[in-house]
Write an enzyme that holds these catalytic residues in place. Structure first.
Site, short mmCIF file in Angstrom:
data_model
loop_
_atom_site.label_atom_id
_atom_site.label_comp_id
_atom_site.label_asym_id
_atom_site.label_seq_id
_atom_site.Cartn_x
_atom_site.Cartn_y
_atom_site.Cartn_z
N GLU A 1 0.96 -0.86 -0.58
CA GLU A 1 0.40 0.08 0.24
C GLU A 1 0.89 1.15 0.32
O GLU A 1 0.33 2.14 -0.82
CB GLU A 1 -1.29 -0.08 1.13
CG GLU A 1 -1.70 -0.77 0.99
CD GLU A 1 -3.43 -1.10 2.50
OE1 GLU A 1 -3.97 -0.85 2.12
OE2 GLU A 1 -2.17 -1.58 3.15
N GLU B 1 -3.41 -9.92 3.84
CA GLU B 1 -4.64 -9.78 5.27
C GLU B 1 -5.50 -10.77 5.01
O GLU B 1 -6.13 -11.03 6.04
CB GLU B 1 -5.32 -8.16 4.49
CG GLU B 1 -4.65 -6.87 4.87
CD GLU B 1 -3.44 -6.64 4.33
OE1 GLU B 1 -2.51 -6.13 3.72
OE2 GLU B 1 -3.23 -7.27 3.15
#
Length: 258
Positions: free
Chosen positions: A116, A136
């Protein structure tokens, strides 16, 4: 294990450098690291006109950044996840909104919040050993620092879903074919490409480049402010589930054996 963020200003480049003590471990993120990154961005934003672009990199040849460190992850629950998500969003948005072009220089593995971070940069240039992942889902979590928004903008919804739903890493050639990264290659060629890009950008109008960046970002990210709240809400729901609790307990147990 301690991750440190430092800033170097050597015209025409500024560098944001992630290092880790002891060496050989992956740089990771907690509130302190986010604060250091924010300070680095602030320093660069106020630098003189001789600085024309920014490189974000790690001192580790096998890692870029891997997201939240173990201590931060252990302290996050359904109550604390919202400020954690919002803090990361605020800092990564600062990086994206820098008037200068920002290049993530990725060597080795990057995952989760590290990917990210790279997505908040304008370009991703990678070594040929680079690997990229959003792990995740394997922990019952949500990419919370803009990945759900920036990733499909970069590579399209179908491939973003494949990367997020599978939690499997992709190698540099696949990342390039998908449009995730701008370039990959061996170190010598990587440095040559970066030098050529630096020369090209430095030869152009700093004001024009800054305005073009602002216009393109505005066109691509009209809903970016809302995304912070949507990812925070989704992260809170995921963190409160029994499945996530089980997955995190298993993850922490495995890590404690290492």
């Amino acid at each position: 294990m301690i991750t440190t963020v430092t800033t170097e200003l050597r015209a025409p480049q500024a560098r944001i450098i992630f290092s880790v003590d002891p060496p050989g471990k992956p740089p990771a993120v907690d509130y302190d690291v986010l604060g250091q990154l924010e300070d680095a961005i602030t320093i660069i934003a106020s630098a003189g006109p001789e600085i024309r672009l920014v490189l974000v990199e790690s001192t580790e040849p096998e890692y870029f950044v891997v997201g939240a460190n173990l201590k931060a992850l252990q302290q996050i629950d359904s109550q604390s996840i919202r400020p954690w998500v919002r803090r990361g969003h605020n800092v990564f948005n600062m990086l994206q909104e820098l008037e200068l072009p920002v290049i993530a220089l990725v060597r080795g593995f990057t995952g989760g919040g590290g990917l990210e971070l790279a997505l908040a940069c304008d370009f991703i240039y990678a070594a040929d050993n680079a690997r990229f992942a959003l792990p995740e889902a394997g922990l019952g979590l949500i990419p919370g620092w803009g990945g759900s928004h920036r990733l499909p903008l970069r590579i399209g919804a179908a491939r973003a879903k494949e990367l997020a739903f599978s939690a499997r890493p992709i190698e540099a050639p696949t990342a390039y074919n998908w449009g995730l990264i701008n370039y990959y290659g061996p170190e010598e060629e990587l440095q040559q490409k970066l030098a050529a890009l630096t020369e090209s950008i430095s030869a152009n109008s700093r004001i024009s480049v800054a305005m073009e960046k602002q216009l393109i970002n505005s066109a691509l990210s009209p809903d970016n402010p809302r995304m912070k709240f949507e990812e925070a809400a989704a992260s809170t729901a995921a963190m409160g589930s029994s499945d996530t609790s089980r997955r995190l307990e298993e993850f922490f147990e495995k890590r404690s054996r290492k």
